[in-house]
Motif scaffolding. Structure first.
Motif, PDB file in Angstrom:
ATOM      1  N   ILE A 152      54.054  79.172  21.871  1.00 31.15           N
ATOM      2  CA  ILE A 152      54.165  80.084  23.077  1.00 31.15           C
ATOM      3  C   ILE A 152      53.533  81.350  22.782  1.00 31.15           C
ATOM      4  N   LYS A 153      53.851  81.699  21.390  1.00 29.66           N
ATOM      5  CA  LYS A 153      53.150  83.071  20.778  1.00 29.66           C
ATOM      6  C   LYS A 153      51.510  83.024  20.968  1.00 29.66           C
ATOM      7  N   ASP A 154      50.920  81.826  20.334  1.00 31.39           N
ATOM      8  CA  ASP A 154      49.626  81.633  20.453  1.00 31.39           C
ATOM      9  C   ASP A 154      48.914  81.297  21.673  1.00 31.39           C
ATOM     10  N   PHE A 155      49.754  80.482  22.420  1.00 32.21           N
ATOM     11  CA  PHE A 155      49.202  80.254  23.986  1.00 32.21           C
ATOM     12  C   PHE A 155      48.671  81.423  24.755  1.00 32.21           C
ATOM     13  N   ALA A 181      50.979  89.336  27.514  1.00 33.38           N
ATOM     14  CA  ALA A 181      50.064  88.245  27.416  1.00 33.38           C
ATOM     15  C   ALA A 181      48.658  88.363  27.575  1.00 33.38           C
ATOM     16  N   ALA A 182      47.767  88.061  26.622  1.00 32.64           N
ATOM     17  CA  ALA A 182      46.364  88.492  26.752  1.00 32.64           C
ATOM     18  C   ALA A 182      45.673  87.129  27.490  1.00 32.64           C
ATOM     19  N   TRP A 183      44.896  87.646  28.377  1.00 31.46           N
ATOM     20  CA  TRP A 183      44.236  86.659  29.417  1.00 31.46           C
ATOM     21  C   TRP A 183      43.401  85.796  28.699  1.00 31.46           C
ATOM     22  N   PRO A 184      42.604  86.392  27.658  1.00 31.60           N
ATOM     23  CA  PRO A 184      41.582  85.352  26.955  1.00 31.60           C
ATOM     24  C   PRO A 184      42.201  84.441  26.070  1.00 31.60           C
ATOM     25  N   SER A 185      43.335  84.724  25.436  1.00 25.62           N
ATOM     26  CA  SER A 185      44.099  83.494  24.859  1.00 25.62           C
ATOM     27  C   SER A 185      44.669  82.414  25.885  1.00 25.62           C
ATOM     28  N   LEU A 186      45.148  83.134  26.889  1.00 23.83           N
ATOM     29  CA  LEU A 186      45.704  82.109  28.046  1.00 23.83           C
ATOM     30  C   LEU A 186      44.673  81.105  28.721  1.00 23.83           C
ATOM     31  N   LEU A 187      43.474  81.846  28.929  1.00 27.33           N
ATOM     32  CA  LEU A 187      42.511  80.933  29.405  1.00 27.33           C
ATOM     33  C   LEU A 187      41.957  79.828  28.551  1.00 27.33           C
ATOM     34  N   LEU A 230      40.264  87.876  20.643  1.00 29.92           N
ATOM     35  CA  LEU A 230      40.739  86.427  20.719  1.00 29.92           C
ATOM     36  C   LEU A 230      41.005  86.068  19.099  1.00 29.92           C
ATOM     37  N   ASP A 231      42.161  85.554  18.726  1.00 29.86           N
ATOM     38  CA  ASP A 231      42.628  85.179  17.358  1.00 29.86           C
ATOM     39  C   ASP A 231      42.011  83.682  17.156  1.00 29.86           C
ATOM     40  N   THR A 232      41.230  83.561  16.066  1.00 27.69           N
ATOM     41  CA  THR A 232      40.506  82.304  15.654  1.00 27.69           C
ATOM     42  C   THR A 232      41.209  82.101  14.223  1.00 27.69           C
ATOM     43  N   ILE A 233      40.972  80.747  13.559  1.00 27.65           N
ATOM     44  CA  ILE A 233      41.327  80.675  12.210  1.00 27.65           C
ATOM     45  C   ILE A 233      40.857  81.496  11.290  1.00 27.65           C
ATOM     46  N   GLY A 234      39.575  82.003  11.438  1.00 34.92           N
ATOM     47  CA  GLY A 234      38.850  82.968  10.860  1.00 34.92           C
ATOM     48  C   GLY A 234      39.280  84.437  10.687  1.00 34.92           C
ATOM     49  N   ALA A 380      44.609  79.635  20.062  1.00 34.13           N
ATOM     50  CA  ALA A 380      45.129  79.318  21.438  1.00 34.13           C
ATOM     51  C   ALA A 380      44.963  77.818  21.736  1.00 34.13           C
ATOM     52  N   ALA A 381      43.651  77.437  21.127  1.00 35.72           N
ATOM     53  CA  ALA A 381      43.317  75.900  21.334  1.00 35.72           C
ATOM     54  C   ALA A 381      44.198  75.086  20.584  1.00 35.72           C
ATOM     55  N   LEU A 382      44.525  75.541  19.403  1.00 34.26           N
ATOM     56  CA  LEU A 382      45.542  74.644  18.491  1.00 34.26           C
ATOM     57  C   LEU A 382      46.887  74.771  19.256  1.00 34.26           C
ATOM     58  N   ALA A 383      47.203  75.740  19.835  1.00 37.91           N
ATOM     59  CA  ALA A 383      48.498  75.843  20.330  1.00 37.91           C
ATOM     60  C   ALA A 383      48.822  74.886  21.582  1.00 37.91           C
ATOM     61  N   ALA A 384      47.581  74.717  22.459  1.00 36.23           N
ATOM     62  CA  ALA A 384      47.683  73.731  23.416  1.00 36.23           C
ATOM     63  C   ALA A 384      47.512  72.396  22.873  1.00 36.23           C
ATOM     64  N   LEU A 385      46.928  72.015  21.961  1.00 41.63           N
ATOM     65  CA  LEU A 385      46.965  70.765  21.138  1.00 41.63           C
ATOM     66  C   LEU A 385      48.237  70.578  20.540  1.00 41.63           C
ATOM     67  N   LEU A 386      49.112  71.356  20.094  1.00 45.36           N
ATOM     68  CA  LEU A 386      50.460  71.297  19.700  1.00 45.36           C
ATOM     69  C   LEU A 386      51.560  70.935  20.721  1.00 45.36           C
ATOM     70  N   LEU A 387      51.121  71.539  21.778  1.00 44.81           N
ATOM     71  CA  LEU A 387      52.049  71.471  22.901  1.00 44.81           C
ATOM     72  C   LEU A 387      51.858  69.985  23.287  1.00 44.81           C
ATOM     73  N   MET A 388      50.483  69.268  23.321  1.00 46.41           N
ATOM     74  CA  MET A 388      50.657  67.993  23.683  1.00 46.41           C
ATOM     75  C   MET A 388      51.194  67.142  22.676  1.00 46.41           C
ATOM     76  N   VAL A 389      51.049  67.340  21.211  1.00 45.10           N
ATOM     77  CA  VAL A 389      51.588  66.749  20.301  1.00 45.10           C
ATOM     78  C   VAL A 389      53.243  66.773  20.373  1.00 45.10           C
ATOM     79  N   ALA A 390      53.680  67.794  20.879  1.00 45.74           N
ATOM     80  CA  ALA A 390      55.139  67.749  20.814  1.00 45.74           C
ATOM     81  C   ALA A 390      55.617  66.920  22.287  1.00 45.74           C
ATOM     82  N   TRP A 391      54.999  67.138  23.386  1.00 44.80           N
ATOM     83  CA  TRP A 391      55.313  66.290  24.482  1.00 44.80           C
ATOM     84  C   TRP A 391      55.254  64.725  24.046  1.00 44.80           C
TER      85      TRP A 391
END
Length: 583
Positions: A152-155, A181-187, A230-234, A380-391
């Motif tokens: 949720i934090k990164d999403f 919540a930051a709209w760029p990350s959420l988007l 926007l936070d990235t791995i870098g 944020a994209a990795l957070a979305a990926l992990l949400l799917m993994v969790a589901w």
């Protein structure tokens, strides 16, 4: 190799030896190369995302998939399994990383590897058969909830430096920060998630998370160029190597050997390696070992069903143990077989463990050649990926079906494991879940043991019994949980009897508790001058009585090999009693 020899075999590299012994040619090699490249590409983002979710920088997930994936494929017992970091471990590893840093996590992984080797040596490879489904569904569902909560934090792009250790406190902090919540990350997160949900409808062989992450990363770059934050791995992660090299994102270098306790501890400080630290990490290591064994063996069983082959369970535990001992010395965290990647490996045409070795080499090349590009992947994209993994790992449909159709005891075990995993930790959840399941199972089995008065059952008792005699049939195991109740019922049923025949052909087990209860009945019968006749003992109860020195006592205790012979012995007494009545 026969089914039985697969169950109990323990050979280093069992799966690879078996595949090569069948005949390995260029055709099989080409299929392994294609499958390994396919799964290697799939594993790149997953390895990074799972490392981040476990509380360590993304390169350690890649190190895990490279080293553990290679070692376990080389030494294990499952032909198609792909090993590396998995979602199931997040709930265990994250608290360790939070408290002890990377160093503590690596030490715990080595300890878990030693435990897995001991399990293999003790031939515990079939232990998965003794874990009830309610337990596995409970803790996997709980793990899924915890993983989803951590995303949720990164999403939403929330500015939280670190989440608290306990789940309720995590929720409170997340709810408190949601208005920020930051709209760029959420988007980026919503677009990535939408692509993952819609992509399967195109029915292409490309896994959904690859195009989803690609589109999410492109969107993030556009937003960054437009001035959005926007936070990235870098931007989130940096590295500093022993030779003084430093930078942002992922280091484009091969994993290097170092002692686990010399890696960064909590807050970047070195841990003080001691026996006390090892003792503190033992409980967590046990949870890792148990979960690793369950995950790897479940994966192997599923792959057996898909392929029609048989894995060697003990050899797989051996490989998993070696992988988890060796990997931490190269910076890799805990690894086990990953079901989604393993299934993809089989479907891509893998023929042998060489496909898993190729997958590791693909990850190695990605680490060296694509490190700079990987640093652009948004959190944020990795957070979305992990949400799917969790589901996907939650197996929600199975859990709902269990709640609707299972006996009350199974539902209780499921809810207990689920809530303990979420609210406390996996060590407690696995321990309590298995113990509770065992106790409820013992209770159910004990209730199946019954005693029935068959004195008037003409098909079984075909003589007129002497006055004051009864025939009682016992069905079910006479063990500690059932014996006292059964013999208490017998005492009530035969309170005024001159004699009792215990028909015991339905008693399969007589344990120490059952023996003690039977001895009490024998003593009580002797005192009340009630003769006891035991008929038709099965082998195990007979052996138990013989070992305990229980022997016939004239006028008090007799044994007969069948009910028919016991009744024939009573017939003269019955006839004599009838003759006296006639006179």
């Amino acid at each position: 190799m026969s089914h039985r020899s697969h169950l109990f075999s323990l050979r280093l590299g069992h799966a690879l030896r078996e595949a090569l012994a069948e005949g390995y040619n260029l055709s099989k090699l080409s299929k392994d190369l294609l499958a390994g490249i396919t799964v290697g590409i799939i594993a790149i983002p997953l390895a990074m995302a799972l490392a981040i979710a476990s509380g360590v920088p993304p390169q350690y997930g890649l190190y895990t998939a490279i080293i553990a994936g290679f070692v376990i494929a080389l030494t294990g017992g499952s032909r198609y399994s792909i090993s590396g970091p998995t979602a199931a471990f997040v709930v265990v590893l994250y608290p360790i990383a939070l408290k002890y840093g990377l160093s503590g996590l690596l030490i715990a992984t080595v300890l878990s590897g030693v435990m897995l080797l001991l399990m293999a040596a003790m031939r515990l490879g079939r232990l998965i058969e003794y874990i009830p489904e309610a337990v596995t569904l409970g803790f996997t569902g709980g793990i899924a909830v915890v993983i989803a909560t951590l995303q949720i934090k990164d999403f939403f792009g929330l500015s939280i430096s670190a989440l608290p250790e306990h789940y309720i406190e995590k929720i409170a902090v997340l709810v408190q920060h949601l208005p920020q919540a930051a709209w760029p990350s959420l988007l980026v997160a919503v677009v990535t998630l939408a692509v993952m949900l819609l992509w399967p409808k195109l029915k292409t062989p490309v896994p959904a998370h690859l195009p989803a992450l690609f589109i999410g990363t492109l969107l993030a770059l556009l937003l960054l160029n437009a001035g959005a934050e926007l936070d990235t791995i870098g931007s989130r992660f940096s590295y500093s190597l022993p030779d003084g090299t430093s930078g942002n994102g992922i280091p484009p270098y091969l994993p290097f050997f170092d002692w686990p306790w010399l890696r960064p501890g909590p807050d970047g400080e070195l841990l003080s390696f001691s026996w006390q630290l090892v003792k503190d990490l033992l409980a967590a290591a046990f949870a890792i070992a148990m979960l690793g064994a369950i995950e790897s063996l479940l994966c192997a069983v599923v792959l057996d069903g898909m392929s029609g082959r048989r894995h060697s369970a003990n050899s797989e535990l051996l490989g998993q143990g070696l992988g988890n001992i060796i990997t931490p010395f190269f910076g890799g965290i805990t690894a086990t077989a990953a079901l989604a990647r393993s299934a993809a490996n089989f479907k891509a045409g893998a023929q042998s463990p060489i496909a898993a070795i190729v997958h590791s080499l693909v990850l190695l090349l990605a680490l060296v050649l694509l490190a700079k590009l990987l640093s652009y992947v948004p959190m944020a994209a990795l957070a979305a990926l992990l949400l799917m993994v969790a589901w996907n790992m939650s197996e929600a449909p199975k859990a709902l079906h269990l709640l609707k159709t299972a006996p009350r005891s199974d539902i209780l075990v499921f809810l207990c494991c689920f809530s303990l995993t979420v609210l406390l930790d996996m060590v407690i959840a696995i321990t309590v879940g298995i113990l509770l399941a065992a106790v409820l199972f013992v209770k159910d089995i004990a209730e199946m043991t019954k005693v029935t008065d068959i004195s008037r059952h003409k098909k079984l008792v075909d003589i007129e019994l002497p006055a004051g005699w009864k025939v009682l049939k016992i069905n079910g195991p006479l063990f500690f949980a059932a014996a006292d109740r059964i013999f208490a019922e017998i005492a009530v049923l035969t309170a005024q009897c001159r004699g009792i025949v215990l028909y015991m052909d339905g008693v399969t087990v007589l344990d120490a508790g059952g023996l003690a209860a039977l001895n009490k009945l024998i003593s009580k019968s002797a005192k009340s001058r009630t003769e006891l006749v035991i008929a038709d003992l099965q082998f195990q109860p007979l052996r138990t009585l013989a070992k305990a020195g229980v022997k016939p006592v004239a006028g008090s205790l007799r044994f007969y090999p069948s009910l028919k012979e016991a009744l024939e012995a009573l017939a003269p007494a019955s006839a004599a009693a009838a003759g006296l009545a006639d006179n």
